[in-house]
Design an enzyme around this catalytic site. Structure first.
Site, mmCIF file in Angstrom:
data_model
loop_
_atom_site.group_PDB
_atom_site.id
_atom_site.type_symbol
_atom_site.label_atom_id
_atom_site.label_comp_id
_atom_site.label_asym_id
_atom_site.label_seq_id
_atom_site.Cartn_x
_atom_site.Cartn_y
_atom_site.Cartn_z
ATOM 1 N N GLY A 65 -7.138 6.986 6.369
ATOM 2 C CA GLY A 65 -6.667 5.629 5.944
ATOM 3 C C GLY A 65 -7.220 5.533 4.346
ATOM 4 N N LEU A 99 -7.227 -0.486 1.440
ATOM 5 C CA LEU A 99 -8.440 -1.073 0.641
ATOM 6 C C LEU A 99 -9.543 -0.635 1.282
ATOM 7 C CD1 LEU A 99 -7.476 -4.629 -0.421
ATOM 8 C CD2 LEU A 99 -7.607 -2.472 -1.705
ATOM 9 N N ALA A 100 -9.780 -0.609 2.760
ATOM 10 C CA ALA A 100 -10.770 -0.036 3.355
ATOM 11 C C ALA A 100 -11.293 1.133 3.390
ATOM 12 C CB ALA A 100 -10.679 -0.710 4.877
ATOM 13 N N GLY A 101 -10.115 1.836 3.652
ATOM 14 C CA GLY A 101 -10.695 3.466 3.511
ATOM 15 C C GLY A 101 -10.786 3.960 2.019
ATOM 16 N N ARG A 149 -3.028 -21.079 9.266
ATOM 17 C CA ARG A 149 -1.701 -20.273 9.451
ATOM 18 C C ARG A 149 -1.125 -20.587 10.905
ATOM 19 N NH1 ARG A 149 -2.773 -14.707 6.232
ATOM 20 N NH2 ARG A 149 -2.450 -15.541 4.292
HETATM 21 C C1 LIG Z 1 2.876 -8.431 3.304
HETATM 22 C C2 LIG Z 1 1.453 -8.693 3.357
HETATM 23 C C3 LIG Z 1 0.885 -9.512 2.529
HETATM 24 C C4 LIG Z 1 -0.550 -9.676 2.727
HETATM 25 N N1 LIG Z 1 -1.195 -10.630 1.896
HETATM 26 C C5 LIG Z 1 -2.502 -10.632 1.871
HETATM 27 C C6 LIG Z 1 -3.358 -11.538 1.000
HETATM 28 O O1 LIG Z 1 -2.546 -11.841 -0.040
HETATM 29 N N2 LIG Z 1 -4.569 -11.434 1.083
HETATM 30 C C7 LIG Z 1 -5.346 -10.855 2.289
HETATM 31 O O2 LIG Z 1 -6.603 -11.083 2.015
HETATM 32 N N3 LIG Z 1 -4.472 -10.002 3.144
HETATM 33 C C8 LIG Z 1 -3.321 -9.963 2.801
HETATM 34 N N4 LIG Z 1 -2.831 -9.261 3.756
HETATM 35 C C9 LIG Z 1 -3.435 -8.380 4.711
HETATM 36 C C10 LIG Z 1 -4.081 -7.516 4.131
HETATM 37 O O3 LIG Z 1 -3.134 -6.672 3.260
HETATM 38 C C11 LIG Z 1 -4.481 -6.137 5.218
HETATM 39 O O4 LIG Z 1 -4.740 -6.737 6.272
HETATM 40 C C12 LIG Z 1 -5.311 -5.255 4.379
HETATM 41 O O5 LIG Z 1 -4.896 -4.851 3.122
HETATM 42 C C13 LIG Z 1 -5.421 -4.018 5.342
HETATM 43 O O6 LIG Z 1 -6.062 -3.057 4.663
HETATM 44 P P1 LIG Z 1 -6.558 -1.697 5.335
HETATM 45 O O7 LIG Z 1 -7.218 -0.630 4.411
HETATM 46 O O8 LIG Z 1 -7.365 -2.073 6.855
HETATM 47 O O9 LIG Z 1 -5.261 -0.768 6.018
HETATM 48 P P2 LIG Z 1 -3.924 -0.552 5.149
HETATM 49 O O10 LIG Z 1 -3.865 -0.742 3.824
HETATM 50 O O11 LIG Z 1 -2.931 -0.893 6.057
HETATM 51 O O12 LIG Z 1 -4.093 1.106 5.125
HETATM 52 C C14 LIG Z 1 -3.932 2.132 6.224
HETATM 53 C C15 LIG Z 1 -4.189 3.337 5.948
HETATM 54 O O13 LIG Z 1 -4.027 4.094 7.101
HETATM 55 C C16 LIG Z 1 -3.439 5.350 7.069
HETATM 56 N N5 LIG Z 1 -3.216 5.696 8.124
HETATM 57 C C17 LIG Z 1 -2.708 4.735 9.391
HETATM 58 N N6 LIG Z 1 -2.516 5.752 10.608
HETATM 59 C C18 LIG Z 1 -2.753 6.621 10.111
HETATM 60 C C19 LIG Z 1 -3.042 8.016 10.965
HETATM 61 N N7 LIG Z 1 -2.620 8.063 12.126
HETATM 62 N N8 LIG Z 1 -3.441 9.200 10.253
HETATM 63 C C20 LIG Z 1 -3.645 9.229 9.048
HETATM 64 N N9 LIG Z 1 -3.568 8.098 8.191
HETATM 65 C C21 LIG Z 1 -3.110 6.782 8.966
HETATM 66 C C22 LIG Z 1 -2.247 4.778 6.049
HETATM 67 O O14 LIG Z 1 -1.657 6.035 5.560
HETATM 68 C C23 LIG Z 1 -2.935 3.832 4.982
HETATM 69 O O15 LIG Z 1 -3.411 4.781 4.111
HETATM 70 C C24 LIG Z 1 -1.355 -9.100 3.713
HETATM 71 C C25 LIG Z 1 -0.825 -8.228 4.626
HETATM 72 C C26 LIG Z 1 0.663 -8.323 4.394
HETATM 73 C C27 LIG Z 1 1.244 -7.046 5.618
#
Ligand SMILES: Cc1cc2nc3c(=O)[nH]c(=O)nc-3n(C[C@H](O)[C@H](O)[C@H](O)COP(=O)(O)OP(=O)(O)OC[C@H]3O[C@@H](n4cnc5c(N)ncnc54)[C@H](O)[C@@H]3O)c2cc1C
Ligand code: SF4
Ligand code: FES
Lengths: 668, 253
Positions: free
Chosen positions: A40, A43-45, A337
């Site tokens: 991933g 933001l986290a990964g 929410r």
């Molecule tokens: C429309 C929308 C608006 C939002 N607005 C806000 C906001 O204003 N403020 C806020 O704080 N939060 C907001 N959120 C929530 C926030 O954006 C997400 O919770 C956060 O960005 C998740 O980040 P993440 O790094 O955990 O995952 P993600 O950004 O979802 O990244 C997941 C990663 O994992 C990879 N991946 C997934 N499965 C696999 C697999 N099996 N094999 C290889 N790679 C894989 C993907 O390719 C991707 O790179 C919003 C969410 C949405 C949907």
């Protein structure tokens, strides 16, 4: 197995500092001999991969998109919280901590949340140093806005594209390390299983989505940052590819899955338009700063609006029900929410919905008052005396445009209606999953060497997440928490050497992955993957959605199990496994959703209370407010996989609140 | 639910089995498409139909479906992202078309964007340009100065933001007769050039990124401006002018 959250001793405010001082470190020379897989690049990964590489580890990063920059974090609109108190409105680490625990309806771990609040300010410093162009005021300093559920302005933003800008920041940090050879990036790769050796996570099986090749990758530790699982509902605000596969596969390999039923249904999304619809679009919560939510007071007006006989702008002030302002005078349109979503459902169930779709589900979000207010302010600032109504409207619209222009454009694009002139129509939609892989204070799962960060874990938001806190959590986990805590584990691996992939464990895992994929393409059933995904979504939305009952949940568990059986018998996946095959990708994801959905419903059934995003109709007050039952349910439900998803063993992590008093959440 | 009647369409779509295969246009009929559907939902419908008929569905890139991830990338009736302005393919709705229309759908074409399958192209050349300098060399340790210790005047901050909204879709390249990546490169160069944080590495950044773009096989910029017209994010040509200034002043030293 005993769940140990590994929360450090000592007073709340010293826990993280003490812990950091006491955990083992890996010396820089030894880090070069250690490999870490990060699945991933959101933001986290993305932030974790960059920071681990900077520290000296060899990182292999994976994402299913063609570039790390396209992870779904890119879509976050509204903003990111941080306890900077730049506005001098009384914000502090403690207040952010308190708001988050309260907002989460007292179902999160105090120590984790406090740490999150503590590192939040660093995130903003970090991002600014990277060149993230946050919004600024005329003095050149950072601007803030406020979000639902809180009374201070602590949200930093970059117009309606905050997630994009933060992700591009993390991506740029990754690029620097990719250029140095410290991160090896695997785009268009999907993790399909984790490989354990002697009980420790030592690698993954991934499919190259271009060639179809099934690959083995080894490492000393594996970090899963694969995002949320909202797409179990088919329609959600998540990206089309967002999935639970990585998280679910590690669950099946020993990682406990926590609180699967905690889902956030976001109040301000564009309502469903029809059966061909593939996803739902969020209108940022920041709109609730200036928009007023209402439905007609009279049933006949609502009906006339739906039938197109009456324009919302023709409904008189006294015939409008600003139901959030009415029910929650102190927070009004800015209630959290879950509260806002349920209130919309309550009005629409009662027949006041204003959208002409299957279910009449939709309410108005109206900017008219804000346009007038800002227009008058601007006229005053500009020294325009006796401004005409028209001038005021124009000036006001300008202000609204500067704040939300891109969101208004997006709305108009999708609906063909002009939200400057007529109120937006909105309705709640699945948006975020608070539940996820169980992790301890170090963000390690119940499998040694296997970590989960970002939305993929369950850690910080309890039963409901406050707006602008997911971005904060993702970056906190990736930049500031995991890179330290993982060292404590890897300190034992400095002499291990590279992990070979020609072992029986890798062999076996690869074989199983291949067999499943072969099964799909040889199945020759009658229905496409989407057919099943939509059916699953319908069950989830109707029975495991915004309001849940014991009866409905029992039905859901049964129906999902049946649907899963039908899926495996009757799904049709064209093509072969050794080519780019998007249907095959979807099939694997839906297969996992069909298992997760069942556990999800089981968890909702077990939790006989209403808290945060989880609302059981049996547990509500006379006014329809959620009723928590702290005596019995102040715990995290962590499930251990045993075969059938709904027969997983539930382990309880009791939640102890030593620093906040458990109260009924009131936003009245 | 839309009350308007569904549309009947003729679709002419580029099909290519893999990177090495020869591709060709195939014709498909699709009926009862709701004008409220998005363009990609229309393709979902077609794929469902193809699968049910035992044929292979059309591969295309997409993910967020709200105009921000930059994954979707179709050339529709001769234009990248189709007839709309300032929108991506996923934001295009079928109400922009008429019942009975014939629609041509092809991949983005450029030497540096080879076709992988059907409508899917390889845009990793864009990533490699970013590796060459699309960052500020600051560690992510959090031990930086307080965010408000670096004030940025609002105008520069807003302009930097506008440049930073590029989604890396590649429409600018597909629109350009030279397949130049100038608008894309200029967007990143400008974002940092406008901010104090970007100054220290400014020279190397512009030189390295431009060089990488050339090596990837993107063509030269002849200032035609087709890119700006097709860019879904309205990235302005001003950025190319700024990049050129940065480039010349960096080349002088
Ligand atoms: C429309 C929308 C608006 C939002 N607005 C806000 C906001 O204003 N403020 C806020 O704080 N939060 C907001 N959120 C929530 C926030 O954006 C997400 O919770 C956060 O960005 C998740 O980040 P993440 O790094 O955990 O995952 P993600 O950004 O979802 O990244 C997941 C990663 O994992 C990879 N991946 C997934 N499965 C696999 C697999 N099996 N094999 C290889 N790679 C894989 C993907 O390719 C991707 O790179 C919003 C969410 C949405 C949907
Ligand atoms: S400059 Fe515009 S067209 Fe080019 S990649 Fe960026 S967003 Fe796409
Ligand atoms: S699918 Fe993300 S921009 Fe179109």
């Amino acid at each position: 197995m005993n769940l140990d959250s590994k929360i450090p001793e000592g007073p709340l405010k010293d826990k993280w500092t003490n812990h950091k001082n006491n955990i083992r470190l890996v010396n820089p020379a030894n880090k070069r001999n250690i490999d870490v897989i990060v699945v991933g690049t959101g933001l986290a990964g993305g932030s974790a991969a960059a920071t681990l590489a900077e520290l000296g580890y060899n990182v292999k990063a994976f994402c299913y998109q063609d570039s790390p920059r396209r992870a779904h974090s890119i879509a976050a609109q509204g903003g990111i919280n941080a306890a900077k108190n730049y506005q001098g409105d009384g914000d502090s680490i403690y207040r952010l901590f308190y708001d988050t625990v309260k907002g989460g309806d007292y179902r999160s771990r105090e120590a984790n949340v406090y740490r999150l609040a503590e590192v939040s300010a660093n995130i903003i410093d970090q991002c600014v140093a990277q060149g993230v162009p946050f919004a600024r005021d005329y003095g050149g300093l950072l601007d803030n806005r406020s979000f639902g559920g809180v009374l201070v302005s602590r949200t930093f933003y970059a117009k309606g594209q905050t997630g994009q800008q933060l992700l591009l920041g993390a991506y740029s940090a990754m690029n620097r390390q990719i250029a140095k050879g410290k991160i090896k990036m695997y785009n268009r790769h999907e993790m399909l299983d984790v490989v354990k050796i002697d009980g420790k996570a030592r690698g993954i099986i991934a499919r190259n989505l271009v060639s179809g090749e099934i690959e083995r990758h080894s490492a000393h530790a594996v970090v899963v940052a694969s995002g949320g699982y909202g797409n179990v509902f088919f329609l959600s605000t998540n990206a089309m590819g967002s999935n639970v596969t990585a998280a679910w596969k590690i669950h099946k390999n020993g990682a406990f899955f926590a609180n699967p039923c905690y889902t956030q249904i976001h109040p301000t999304c564009i309502p469903v338009h029809g059966t061909q619809q593939s996803k739902l679009t969020l209108m940022s919560e920041s709109l609730r700063n200036d928009g007023r939510i209402w439905v007609p007071k009279k049933l006949e007006d609502a009906k006339a609006v739906r039938e197109g006989r009456l324009k919302p702008t023709d409904i008189k002030e006294e015939d409008r029900d600003y139901y959030l302002e009415r029910r929650y005078p102190s927070f009004g349109n800015l209630v959290p929410r879950d509260v806002a979503s349920r209130a919309a459902k309550e009005r629409c169930d009662a027949g006041f919905g204003v959208v002409n779709n299957d279910t009449n589900e939709g309410v108005f979000l109206d900017f008219k008052s804000a346009i007038q207010r800002y227009g008058k302010e601007e006229a005053h600032i500009k020294g325009i005396k006796n401004a005409s109504a028209e001038e005021i409207t124009k000036l006001g619209e300008k202000v609204i445009e500067s704040k939300y222009g891109n969101l208004f454009d997006m709305y108009q694009q999708i609906t063909a209606e002009n939200p400057y002139k007529t109120p937006m129509k909105i309705y709640p939609a699945v948006h975020y999953t608070m539940g996820g892989v169980w992790v301890d204070y170090n963000l390690m799962t119940t499998v040694p060497g296997l970590y989960a960060i970002g939305e993929a874990n369950f850690s910080d938001h309890g039963a409901n997440r406050l707006g602008a806190s997911a971005l904060m959590q993702g970056l906190a986990d990736g930049y500031f928490v995991l890179p330290y805590t993982i060292g404590d584990y890897l300190a034992d691996d400095i002499r291990t050497g590279a992990i070979p992939t020609d072992t029986p464990e890798f062999e076996q895992a690869e074989k199983e992955v291949r067999e499943t994929l072969e099964k799909f393409v040889n199945n020759n059933g009658n229905h496409s993957v989407d057919y099943f995904h939509k059916k699953l979504g319908r069950i989830m939305w109707d029975k495991v959605g915004m309001a849940r009952t014991a009866e409905g949940l029992k039905e859901a568990i049964k129906e999902i199990a049946e649907l899963r059986e039908e899926f495996w018998k009757d799904v049709r996946v064209p093509g072969s496994i050794d080519e780019m095959n998007q249907e095959l990708e979807k099939a694997g994801r839906v297969a996992d959703f069909l298992e997760l959905g069942e556990l999800f419903a089981r968890d909702a059934l077990e939790r006989e209370e209403s808290c945060g995003g989880h609302f059981r109709e049996e547990y509500q007050s006379e006014e329809g407010e959620a009723e928590r039952r702290d005596e019995q349910f102040a715990y995290v439900a962590a499930y251990e996989y045993t075969g059938k998803p709904s027969e997983a063993i539930m382990h309880k992590e009791e939640l102890n609140f030593e620093n906040v008093e458990l109260k009924t959440r009131s936003y009245k | 639910m839309s009350t308007s009647k569904g549309m009947n369409l003729t679709l002419k779509i580029w099909r290519q089995k893999n990177a090495n295969a020869k591709g060709q246009i195939e014709t498909y009929q699709l009926s009862d498409v709701s004008p409220d559907s998005s363009f990609l939902e229309m393709l979902d419908m077609l794929n469902d139909k193809l699968i049910n008929e035992g044929n292979s569905p059309v591969a295309f890139d997409h993910d967020c479906r709200e105009g921000i991830c930059g994954a979707c990338s179709l050339h529709i009736n001769g234009e990248p992202h189709g007839p709309g302005r300032r929108i991506t393919t996923c934001q295009l709705h079928m109400r922009s078309f008429k019942d009975g229309d014939t629609i041509y759908i092809e991949p983005f074409r450029a030497k540096a964007f080879p076709v992988i399958k059907d409508l899917v192209v390889d845009r990793e050349s864009f990533d490699r340009i970013q590796h060459a300098g699309g960052y500020v060399s600051v560690n992510t340790s959090g031990n930086t100065v307080d965010a408000n210790a670096i004030p940025v005047d609002k105008e520069s901050a807003d302009k930097a933001f506008d440049a930073a909204t590029c989604i890396g879709c590649g429409a600018c390249v597909a629109a350009c007769k030279n397949a130049s990546a100038s608008l894309f490169v200029a967007a990143k160069v400008s974002q940092y050039a406008l901010l104090p944080q970007g100054q220290i590495e400014a020279k190397n950044r512009v030189l390295n990124m431009v060089k990488q773009a050339e090596e990837e096989g993107f063509g030269p910029c002849s200032n035609t401006g087709a890119c700006e017209v097709e860019c879904p994010k309205g990235i302005s040509l001003e950025n190319i002018a700024r990049m050129n200034r940065e480039f010349f002043s960096a080349s002088l030293k």
